[in-house]
Design a protein around this motif. Structure first.
Motif, PDB file in Angstrom:
ATOM      1  N   MET A  69     -16.233   7.713  -9.433  1.00  0.00           N
ATOM      2  CA  MET A  69     -16.777   9.069  -9.291  1.00  0.00           C
ATOM      3  C   MET A  69     -16.123   9.813  -8.134  1.00  0.00           C
ATOM      4  N   GLU A  78     -18.561  14.162  -4.335  1.00  0.00           N
ATOM      5  CA  GLU A  78     -19.802  14.926  -4.502  1.00  0.00           C
ATOM      6  C   GLU A  78     -20.793  14.182  -5.388  1.00  0.00           C
ATOM      7  N   GLU A  79     -20.288  13.599  -6.477  1.00  0.00           N
ATOM      8  CA  GLU A  79     -21.160  12.824  -7.368  1.00  0.00           C
ATOM      9  C   GLU A  79     -21.729  11.606  -6.642  1.00  0.00           C
ATOM     10  N   GLN A  80     -20.875  10.913  -5.912  1.00  0.00           N
ATOM     11  CA  GLN A  80     -21.329   9.750  -5.157  1.00  0.00           C
ATOM     12  C   GLN A  80     -22.439  10.144  -4.190  1.00  0.00           C
ATOM     13  N   THR A 103     -30.170  20.390  -9.202  1.00  0.00           N
ATOM     14  CA  THR A 103     -30.087  19.411  -8.113  1.00  0.00           C
ATOM     15  C   THR A 103     -31.438  19.248  -7.430  1.00  0.00           C
ATOM     16  N   SER A 134     -24.033  16.048 -16.935  1.00  0.00           N
ATOM     17  CA  SER A 134     -22.976  15.703 -15.996  1.00  0.00           C
ATOM     18  C   SER A 134     -23.311  16.344 -14.655  1.00  0.00           C
ATOM     19  N   TYR A 135     -22.578  15.975 -13.639  1.00  0.00           N
ATOM     20  CA  TYR A 135     -22.792  16.583 -12.326  1.00  0.00           C
ATOM     21  C   TYR A 135     -22.555  18.090 -12.392  1.00  0.00           C
ATOM     22  N   LYS A 136     -21.505  18.504 -13.112  1.00  0.00           N
ATOM     23  CA  LYS A 136     -21.221  19.933 -13.248  1.00  0.00           C
ATOM     24  C   LYS A 136     -22.402  20.667 -13.888  1.00  0.00           C
ATOM     25  N   TYR A 145     -28.521  12.043 -16.275  1.00  0.00           N
ATOM     26  CA  TYR A 145     -27.479  11.969 -15.256  1.00  0.00           C
ATOM     27  C   TYR A 145     -27.978  11.009 -14.190  1.00  0.00           C
TER      28      TYR A 145
END
Length: 166
Positions: free
Chosen positions: A136, A139-141, A117, A107-109, A77
């Motif tokens: 994106m 939150e991902e950014q 994280t 993935s971020y999820k 990721y």
């Protein structure tokens, strides 16, 4: 009688001994999966690259897909991992055909769900990744490029971007 060695050669389609193909963007996984016996036990063929897939790798992926063999993509990721996935699944400038591979990369999820994280690693790159960044969610950014940090390389004068990855 006299013994004569046979010159019989039997070719069978590669896909007959293959239940699925796994593309991994890291070289080191090959030895782990082969030594553990997992790849052989599952009839899994491995395609590994050091980063981005080449046109030849995409041709191999297309070959297996055209014969009904599922191809899975495994990636980190980070901006490169996300970009590698998009260039295979959606096509790219050098290999325009979209390939119906199955994404199973992080993935971020996933990293939120599994509390990864905190495991994020900081890395630097000269690439801006603007096209990926804009696609994106906020939150991902924020996770991948916190504070939008960038600096100048004193030797080359190029911009160095500071990102995170898992």
């Amino acid at each position: 009688g006299q013994y004569l060695p046979s010159k019989l050669k039997i070719d069978y389609p590669l896909e007959l001994g293959t239940s699925a193909v796994l593309f991994i963007e890291k070289q080191g996984f090959k030895e782990v999966l082969e030594r553990s016996g997992i790849a052989g036990e599952l009839g899994l063929k491995l395609i590994l690259s050091q980063g981005y897939s080449t046109r030849n790798i995409k041709r191999i992926i297309e070959f297996f897909l055209s014969r009904g063999v599922d191809v899975y993509l495994l990636h980190d990721y980070d901006f490169d991992g996300i970009n590698i996935k998009h260039k295979i699944i959606e096509g790219s400038r050098t290999y325009r055909k979209a390939l119906d591979a199955i994404d199973m990369g992080l993935s971020y999820k996933d990293i939120v769900k599994y509390n990864k994280t905190e495991d994020a690693e900081i890395y630097e790159s000269h690439r801006a990744y603007g096209n990926i960044f804009e696609r994106m969610g906020k939150e991902e950014q924020q996770f991948l490029w916190p504070n939008k940090q960038a600096s100048q390389d004193k030797k080359s004068g190029k911009t160095i971007y500071t990102y995170r990855r898992v």
